[in-house]
Design a protein around this motif. Sequence first.
Motif, short mmCIF file in Angstrom:
data_model
loop_
_atom_site.label_atom_id
_atom_site.label_comp_id
_atom_site.label_asym_id
_atom_site.label_seq_id
_atom_site.Cartn_x
_atom_site.Cartn_y
_atom_site.Cartn_z
N LEU A 31 10.69 -5.94 -9.98
CA LEU A 31 11.30 -5.55 -8.72
C LEU A 31 10.34 -4.73 -7.87
O LEU A 31 10.34 -4.85 -6.64
CB LEU A 31 12.58 -4.76 -8.99
N ARG A 32 9.53 -3.89 -8.51
CA ARG A 32 8.55 -3.09 -7.75
C ARG A 32 7.58 -3.99 -7.01
O ARG A 32 7.21 -3.70 -5.86
CB ARG A 32 7.81 -2.15 -8.70
N ASP A 33 7.13 -5.07 -7.66
CA ASP A 33 6.19 -5.99 -7.01
C ASP A 33 6.84 -6.66 -5.80
O ASP A 33 6.20 -6.86 -4.76
CB ASP A 33 5.72 -7.04 -8.00
N LEU A 34 8.11 -7.02 -5.94
CA LEU A 34 8.83 -7.63 -4.81
C LEU A 34 8.91 -6.66 -3.63
O LEU A 34 8.61 -7.03 -2.49
CB LEU A 34 10.23 -8.04 -5.25
N LEU A 35 9.30 -5.43 -3.90
CA LEU A 35 9.44 -4.45 -2.82
C LEU A 35 8.10 -4.14 -2.17
O LEU A 35 8.01 -4.02 -0.94
CB LEU A 35 10.08 -3.17 -3.37
N ASP A 36 7.06 -4.04 -2.98
CA ASP A 36 5.73 -3.79 -2.42
C ASP A 36 5.29 -4.96 -1.53
O ASP A 36 4.71 -4.75 -0.45
CB ASP A 36 4.71 -3.60 -3.54
N ALA A 37 5.58 -6.18 -1.96
CA ALA A 37 5.18 -7.35 -1.17
C ALA A 37 5.94 -7.39 0.15
O ALA A 37 5.36 -7.69 1.21
CB ALA A 37 5.44 -8.62 -1.98
N LEU A 38 7.24 -7.10 0.13
CA LEU A 38 8.01 -7.09 1.37
C LEU A 38 7.54 -5.97 2.30
O LEU A 38 7.55 -6.13 3.53
CB LEU A 38 9.49 -6.91 1.06
N ALA A 39 7.12 -4.85 1.74
CA ALA A 39 6.68 -3.73 2.57
C ALA A 39 5.37 -4.03 3.29
O ALA A 39 5.17 -3.59 4.42
CB ALA A 39 6.53 -2.48 1.71
N ARG A 40 4.47 -4.78 2.65
CA ARG A 40 3.17 -5.04 3.28
C ARG A 40 3.14 -6.33 4.09
O ARG A 40 2.20 -6.56 4.86
CB ARG A 40 2.08 -5.07 2.22
N ALA A 41 4.16 -7.19 3.93
CA ALA A 41 4.16 -8.46 4.66
C ALA A 41 4.30 -8.20 6.16
O ALA A 41 4.93 -7.24 6.60
CB ALA A 41 5.30 -9.35 4.17
N THR A 42 3.71 -9.08 6.95
CA THR A 42 3.70 -8.93 8.40
C THR A 42 4.91 -9.59 9.02
O THR A 42 5.45 -10.55 8.50
CB THR A 42 2.43 -9.54 9.00
N GLY A 43 5.32 -9.06 10.18
CA GLY A 43 6.39 -9.69 10.94
C GLY A 43 7.60 -8.80 11.11
O GLY A 43 7.68 -7.71 10.53
N CYS A 70 13.40 2.78 -4.68
CA CYS A 70 13.24 1.45 -4.08
C CYS A 70 12.80 1.51 -2.62
O CYS A 70 12.50 0.48 -2.02
CB CYS A 70 14.55 0.68 -4.19
N ARG A 71 12.80 2.68 -2.03
CA ARG A 71 12.41 2.78 -0.63
C ARG A 71 10.89 2.75 -0.49
O ARG A 71 10.17 3.29 -1.31
CB ARG A 71 12.98 4.06 -0.03
N ARG A 72 10.42 2.11 0.59
CA ARG A 72 9.00 2.01 0.88
C ARG A 72 8.80 2.10 2.38
O ARG A 72 9.63 1.59 3.15
CB ARG A 72 8.43 0.66 0.42
N PRO A 73 7.71 2.70 2.83
CA PRO A 73 7.35 2.55 4.25
C PRO A 73 7.12 1.07 4.55
O PRO A 73 6.48 0.36 3.77
CB PRO A 73 6.04 3.36 4.36
N GLY A 74 7.66 0.61 5.64
CA GLY A 74 7.52 -0.79 6.00
C GLY A 74 8.68 -1.66 5.60
O GLY A 74 8.74 -2.83 6.00
N LEU A 75 9.62 -1.12 4.82
CA LEU A 75 10.82 -1.87 4.47
C LEU A 75 11.92 -1.56 5.48
O LEU A 75 11.96 -0.48 6.06
CB LEU A 75 11.31 -1.50 3.08
#
Length: 520
Positions: A26-38, A60-65
Motif C-alpha cells: 500500500l505504501r508503494d501505491l500511495l507514493d506512486a499516486l503522490a508523485r504522478a503528474t496531472g 497514509c497521507r502524502r504531499p501530492g495526494l
Amino acid sequence: MTAGVLGHPEVLPTTVVVPTIGRPALRDLLDALARATGPRAERLVLVDDTPDGAVDERACRRPGLPEVVVLRSHGRGPAGARNLGWRMAQTEWVSFLDDDVVPDDDWWDRLAADLDKANADVVGGRPAAASQGRIVVPLPADRPLTDEERNTAGLASAQWITADMSYRRDVLVRVGGFDERFRRAYREDADLGLRVVERGGRILPGERTTRHPVPRSRWSASIARQRGNADDQLMRRLHGDDWRDRAGAPPGRLRRHLATSTAGALAVVLGLGGALRRDHRLRLLAAAASAGWVAGTAELAAARIAPGPRTVREVAAMVVTSVAIPSAAAAHAARGLVTHVRERPWPGAPDLVLFDRDGTLIRDVPRNTDPARVEPVAHAREALDRLRALGIPVGVATNQAAVGRGQISHEDCARINARVEELLGPFDTWQVCAHRPEDCCECRKPGPQLVVRACSELGVRPEQCVLIGDTAGDLGAAEAAGATGILVPNAATRPEEVLEAAHVASDLVTAVEIALRGWR
C-alpha cells in the motif's frame, strides 16, 4: 472538472477507492499516486477491510495526494469494501485501484484523458459506462516464467479487472455495485462487468498504465487458488454456462481435475474393497483407476513444468502440488455447487431506506406535543448507524393526521421531528403528511407520494428504495410507489398484517439486514 486542489489546476470528477488489508505494498501505491503528474481526484478513499482496523489514516497521507479518508469495512471482503467506498463517493466517476499495484508516473494525466474519452463516447444517447486501465506485470526477460509468474501474468489480459477500473457512479447504482457473495478478490470484477454489459453498458479500454508486481507467495499458493472453483460455480449460476466466453475468462481445467480426482477416489474404494473381499476383479479395477489417477496427475505436472525454469525447487513444487490440486479443485467446485444452488441475481443494497416514525423509530405517544416524551425504540440508533456507515441515505415518512384534525399544531409536529432528529439523526429527508384520512390525499400512507417525493428529492428510483414500518399502510405505500416494504410488528400491529406481509422482521436491526441482504 473544477479548478484548484493541492496546487493542481484541476480536480477530476472521480473518487479513487482502494480496498486494503494493510499490506506493505500500500505504501508503494500511495507514493506512486503522490508523485504522478496531472489533476487529482476529489478524494482518495482507503477502505480498511481488516477485522480490527489496522490502517492508520495519518500514515497514509502524502504531499501530492488528494484528501485521504479511511473507512472501515470490518472484513466484508473486497466486494463489500468497494461497495462501502463508492457509496460514500459523490462524484460522477469512481476509480478503483487494488492496494498492491503501482500506477505509472503519468497516471493522473492518463486517467483524465480516459474519463474525457469515455464521456465523449456517446452511443444511443448514453456515454460509456466504464474505462479500464492497462495492467502491466513486470516479468523477468532472462529466463522462463515460474508457475506463480505465469498466473500473475494473466492479469495483464484479464477483462474488466478492478486492479485499475473506473465506473460511472450511476452505473454502479443501477446494477447494485459489487456482489458481496464473492468474498475474495476473485471473479467479483468479472461478475460486475458482465452485469454492466448485459444492461447495455460499454467498457472502454483506457491508456493509463498500472503495474502489478508478482507477489511473493508460498509454494502451496496454487492449491489455495483452487478455492476459485467455488466462485466459478456462483458465476455459472448467475450468468449461465457460457459466462467464460462472455467474460473473456480462460476455459480452466476443472473437467480434467474432476476426472483425475474421481479416478483417485475409485482407486482407493476399489482397492479397499478388493483387499477386504480378496476379490481379484476389484483389484484389477483399482489398478486401472490408479493408472488413470497417475496419468492425470502426471499430465498436470508436465503441463506446469514444461514452460517453467525447471529448477529443482520449481519442479519439486509442481510435482507435489499437482498431486493435491485435482482433489482440491473438485472439493471446492462441489462446495460452490451446493452453496450457490439457489442463488439469485445480486440485488445490491437499496439506495434509500425510509422509516415510519411513530411505532417504528420512536414509541407511539398519540397526539404528543412534548419533545421530552420522545423515546426511540430499541436498537433504532444501531440500525440507522448501520445504514449510514454504508453510505446509504435514510429518511422518515410519517402520517400526522392529528395536525389535520387540529389536535396538534404544525409547530408541535416540527418540535417532535426536531427531537427525533436530535436523538437519531441526521436524516437525509423528512416526508410528512398532515392530512386526515377523509381528505383522500395521495401522500397519506398507504398512498405513494411520501415515498415518491423522498426518492425524487434524493435522485433515487423507487424500486431502489425500502420503507420500514409497523403497519399495512407502510407496506401499501411502498408497494404503490414501486418500492419494497418491510414490516416490524409491535403491539399495535394486527395479526393479519403480519400474515400478509412479504417481509417481516423482529426488530429494526433485522429489518436493516433484510434490506441489505435479500429484500427483493
